[in-house]
Design a protein around this motif. Structure first.
Motif, PDB file in Angstrom:
ATOM      1  N   LEU A 126       0.427   3.980  -2.794  1.00 24.26           N
ATOM      2  CA  LEU A 126      -0.432   5.105  -2.394  1.00 24.26           C
ATOM      3  C   LEU A 126       0.298   6.336  -1.830  1.00 24.26           C
ATOM      4  O   LEU A 126      -0.306   7.408  -1.770  1.00 24.26           O
ATOM      5  N   PHE A 127       1.558   6.159  -1.405  1.00 27.20           N
ATOM      6  CA  PHE A 127       2.231   7.310  -0.764  1.00 27.20           C
ATOM      7  C   PHE A 127       2.380   8.472  -1.733  1.00 27.20           C
ATOM      8  O   PHE A 127       2.170   9.616  -1.371  1.00 27.20           O
TER       9      PHE A 127
ATOM     10  N   PHE B  47      -4.575  16.224  -2.187  1.00 25.02           N
ATOM     11  CA  PHE B  47      -5.963  15.760  -2.270  1.00 25.02           C
ATOM     12  C   PHE B  47      -6.002  14.238  -2.097  1.00 25.02           C
ATOM     13  O   PHE B  47      -6.886  13.689  -1.434  1.00 25.02           O
ATOM     14  N   PHE B  48      -5.019  13.569  -2.665  1.00 25.21           N
ATOM     15  CA  PHE B  48      -4.935  12.112  -2.531  1.00 25.21           C
ATOM     16  C   PHE B  48      -4.674  11.709  -1.077  1.00 25.21           C
ATOM     17  O   PHE B  48      -5.233  10.719  -0.591  1.00 25.21           O
TER      18      PHE B  48
ATOM     19  N   PHE C 135       0.822  -1.220   0.000  1.00 26.43           N
ATOM     20  CA  PHE C 135       0.000   0.000   0.000  1.00 26.43           C
ATOM     21  C   PHE C 135       0.855   1.269   0.000  1.00 26.43           C
ATOM     22  O   PHE C 135       0.510   2.244  -0.658  1.00 26.43           O
ATOM     23  N   GLN C 136       1.958   1.203   0.737  1.00 26.89           N
ATOM     24  CA  GLN C 136       2.800   2.410   0.777  1.00 26.89           C
ATOM     25  C   GLN C 136       3.393   2.713  -0.589  1.00 26.89           C
ATOM     26  O   GLN C 136       3.408   3.861  -1.031  1.00 26.89           O
TER      27      GLN C 136
ATOM     28  N   ILE D 205       1.543   3.883   5.892  1.00 28.04           N
ATOM     29  CA  ILE D 205       1.834   4.759   4.743  1.00 28.04           C
ATOM     30  C   ILE D 205       2.636   6.005   5.156  1.00 28.04           C
ATOM     31  O   ILE D 205       3.633   6.335   4.539  1.00 28.04           O
TER      32      ILE D 205
ATOM     33  N   CYS E 127      -9.963  -0.321  -1.469  1.00 24.84           N
ATOM     34  CA  CYS E 127      -9.775  -1.284  -0.363  1.00 24.84           C
ATOM     35  C   CYS E 127      -9.642  -0.534   0.963  1.00 24.84           C
ATOM     36  O   CYS E 127     -10.217  -0.934   1.973  1.00 24.84           O
ATOM     37  N   ILE E 128      -8.870   0.513   0.930  1.00 24.91           N
ATOM     38  CA  ILE E 128      -8.668   1.302   2.163  1.00 24.91           C
ATOM     39  C   ILE E 128      -9.990   1.930   2.610  1.00 24.91           C
ATOM     40  O   ILE E 128     -10.296   1.965   3.800  1.00 24.91           O
TER      41      ILE E 128
ATOM     42  N   GLU F  23     -15.425  12.344  -1.125  1.00 23.15           N
ATOM     43  CA  GLU F  23     -14.599  13.339  -1.834  1.00 23.15           C
ATOM     44  C   GLU F  23     -14.860  14.753  -1.310  1.00 23.15           C
ATOM     45  O   GLU F  23     -13.952  15.557  -1.220  1.00 23.15           O
TER      46      GLU F  23
ATOM     47  N   GLY G  21       0.657   8.857  -4.501  1.00 21.69           N
ATOM     48  CA  GLY G  21      -0.518   8.936  -5.377  1.00 21.69           C
ATOM     49  C   GLY G  21      -1.024  10.364  -5.571  1.00 21.69           C
ATOM     50  O   GLY G  21      -0.789  11.243  -4.735  1.00 21.69           O
ATOM     51  N   GLU G  22      -1.676  10.586  -6.701  1.00 19.58           N
ATOM     52  CA  GLU G  22      -2.216  11.922  -7.012  1.00 19.58           C
ATOM     53  C   GLU G  22      -3.627  11.768  -7.563  1.00 19.58           C
ATOM     54  O   GLU G  22      -3.933  10.786  -8.245  1.00 19.58           O
ATOM     55  N   LYS G  23      -4.454  12.709  -7.290  1.00 20.74           N
ATOM     56  CA  LYS G  23      -5.789  12.738  -7.880  1.00 20.74           C
ATOM     57  C   LYS G  23      -6.253  14.189  -7.982  1.00 20.74           C
ATOM     58  O   LYS G  23      -6.050  14.975  -7.050  1.00 20.74           O
TER      59      LYS G  23
ATOM     60  N   LEU H  20      -6.759  -0.096  -4.941  1.00 18.47           N
ATOM     61  CA  LEU H  20      -6.148  -0.159  -3.595  1.00 18.47           C
ATOM     62  C   LEU H  20      -6.783   0.892  -2.679  1.00 18.47           C
ATOM     63  O   LEU H  20      -7.024   0.620  -1.493  1.00 18.47           O
ATOM     64  N   LEU H  21      -7.050   2.071  -3.262  1.00 19.53           N
ATOM     65  CA  LEU H  21      -7.693   3.117  -2.478  1.00 19.53           C
ATOM     66  C   LEU H  21      -9.104   2.685  -2.057  1.00 19.53           C
ATOM     67  O   LEU H  21      -9.529   2.931  -0.921  1.00 19.53           O
TER      68      LEU H  21
ATOM     69  N   LEU I 114      -7.803  12.051   0.694  1.00 17.92           N
ATOM     70  CA  LEU I 114      -8.742  11.029   0.225  1.00 17.92           C
ATOM     71  C   LEU I 114      -8.475   9.667   0.877  1.00 17.92           C
ATOM     72  O   LEU I 114      -9.387   8.837   0.994  1.00 17.92           O
ATOM     73  N   ARG I 115      -7.242   9.437   1.286  1.00 16.20           N
ATOM     74  CA  ARG I 115      -6.922   8.182   1.977  1.00 16.20           C
ATOM     75  C   ARG I 115      -7.586   8.120   3.362  1.00 16.20           C
ATOM     76  O   ARG I 115      -7.906   7.056   3.861  1.00 16.20           O
TER      77      ARG I 115
ATOM     78  N   PHE J 199      -3.960   2.502  10.026  1.00 19.55           N
ATOM     79  CA  PHE J 199      -3.182   1.906   8.925  1.00 19.55           C
ATOM     80  C   PHE J 199      -2.500   3.006   8.096  1.00 19.55           C
ATOM     81  O   PHE J 199      -1.329   2.893   7.753  1.00 19.55           O
TER      82      PHE J 199
END
Lengths: 239, 192
Positions: A14-15, B34-35, A10-11, B140, B123-124, B44, A17-19, B120-121, B38-39, B135
């Motif tokens: 996702l660490f 933003f990500f 996950f790290q 992370i 899933c979280i 949103e 990651g961008e959106k 994966l997101l 979002l985690r 977590f």
């Protein structure tokens, strides 16, 4: 310590990651920044203005009290300034005249020349002080009619009014004048000159001087003094 | 990677409340941040609100940035703290997941997955809030259990147990997601 596989998975993914958000959020950030900055600035300025205003009031009141501490009730700093200026000019003028007169008389009353031989005891005269009483001219600033009484010194109120001349701004008062001259007389006796003849001479001179002073005082003898200025009169008194 | 010289220029201008540079900073970091939000936040809209508040805090507290770490790391930390504040407002609960829902299999030593970042997101996001938060912080962000306990006002033991359960759940979610992918691929193949 080795990282757990799930953590690692996950790290890694996702660490970093961008959106992109669906909406443009900068405008919201900017409007909130404007809203939070403006009142803060205004508040700061308001505080500064308040502090400045209070300081100004306190300091001006303090200065006024300090200036008026020795003045009669109702006396304004403006009148005080004018009065001080006038008095200061008068004092300066009188000191100047007195200083010139003193120098001049001191020159006249210098010890007499001693004879070359044999040595004689001599009389010396020295002016110790010169006082001038009264004002030849008293300039009084006329700020307004109500303040005139406060400006005039107490001594002038009784003695003034031989002649007055009034202008728009200045009232000139001519005053009678007294000049007091203090003279100290002492003898100088050189070594070897203490003879009986010298003693007699000194006694005679002193006696003559005081007899003349007494006569002038009693009005039996008059000396004529001519002069317009203090300096001229004092010169003649010295002679 | 943000160049150090450019970073220093930005920080100086942000300290002077230069709006143009503030926008540049926002434009550069907002997708990443933003990500991050979002985690932690499932919705949103919540993530957007937290990010806006986070950037406001960044520009407000910029004078406190001491240049000791990276600028991005400092912004990320502010965003995480903002998320935790928001979760606290929503009364973050550390729910216990019933044992029957947990996988009894030991966690695999090697976890490899073909899942995308979005999957994966997702899933979280399926995790309960408490698990998800711990977590995220531990696995992370790299916080220690001690730091997590201090931040969330819980014991270290609670933090550890919640993390362990979060891992098991995630493993299940990942496997089930992969199975779904396999089945859909097989279905496609048999259809052809």
């Amino acid at each position: 310590m080795e990282k757990h596989p799930i953590d690692k998975l996950f790290q890694e993914q996702l660490f970093e990651g961008e959106k992109t958000p669906q909406r443009d959020l900068w405008e919201r950030v900017e409007s909130k920044l404007d809203a939070s900055n403006t009142p803060k600035k205004n508040r700061r300025w308001k505080w500064l203005l308040w502090i400045g205003g209070i300081l100004l009031i306190v300091s001006s009141f303090g200065i006024r009290q300090w200036i008026q501490r020795d003045q009669p009730e109702g006396y304004t700093p403006y009148l005080l300034t004018e009065q001080v200026r006038e008095w200061w000019a008068l004092i300066q003028e009188r000191n100047e005249q007195a200083s010139i007169a003193k120098d001049s008389i001191s020159d006249k009353l210098k010890p007499a020349k001693t004879h070359s031989s044999p040595p004689y005891a001599t009389l010396s005269k020295e002016i110790t002080s010169v006082e001038e009483k009264g004002f030849q001219k008293q300039r009084v600033a006329l700020i307004d009619s109500s303040s005139q009484q406060q400006v005039l010194p107490a001594t002038l109120k009784e003695e003034s009014t031989p002649s007055t001349q009034t202008t728009d701004q200045v009232k000139v008062i001519e005053m009678p004048r007294t000049i007091k001259v203090k003279v100290k007389i002492y003898k100088q006796t050189p070594p070897g000159a203490e003879s009986k003849a010298d003693k007699d001479t000194i006694k005679t001179r002193i006696g003559r001087f005081f007899r003349k002073v007494k006569k002038i005082k009693n009005g039996e003898e008059k000396i004529k003094i001519f002069g317009q200025s203090s300096q001229e009169i004092l010169n003649q008194v010295g002679q | 990677m943000l160049h150090k010289k450019r970073e220093n220029k930005w920080i100086k201008a942000c300290k002077a409340q230069d709006r143009k540079v503030q926008r540049e900073v926002y434009e550069y970091f907002h997708r990443k941040m933003f990500f991050v939000c979002l985690r932690y936040m499932k919705q949103e809209e919540d993530a957007e609100e937290v990010m806006v508040n986070g950037f406001l805090r960044v520009f407000d507290k910029i004078t406190q940035f001491k240049n000791e770490g990276s600028f991005e790391g400092w912004i990320r930390k502010i965003m995480v703290n903002e998320c935790l504040t928001q979760l606290r407002k929503k009364k973050l609960l550390f729910v216990e997941v019933e044992a029957k829902h947990l996988s009894r299999r030991p966690v695999e030593n090697e976890a490899e997955s073909n899942l995308s970042i979005e999957e994966l997101l997702a899933c979280i996001h399926r995790l309960p809030e408490g698990y998800r938060t711990i977590f995220n912080l531990y696995a992370i962000e790299g916080y220690s259990h001690q730091e997590i306990a201090a931040q969330l006002g819980i014991s270290e033991g609670t933090s550890k147990s919640q993390l362990s359960r979060a891992r098991r759940l995630l493993q299940d979610y990942v496997e089930s997601q992969e199975n779904v992918q396999k089945n859909s691929k097989n279905g496609e193949a048999s259809y052809r």
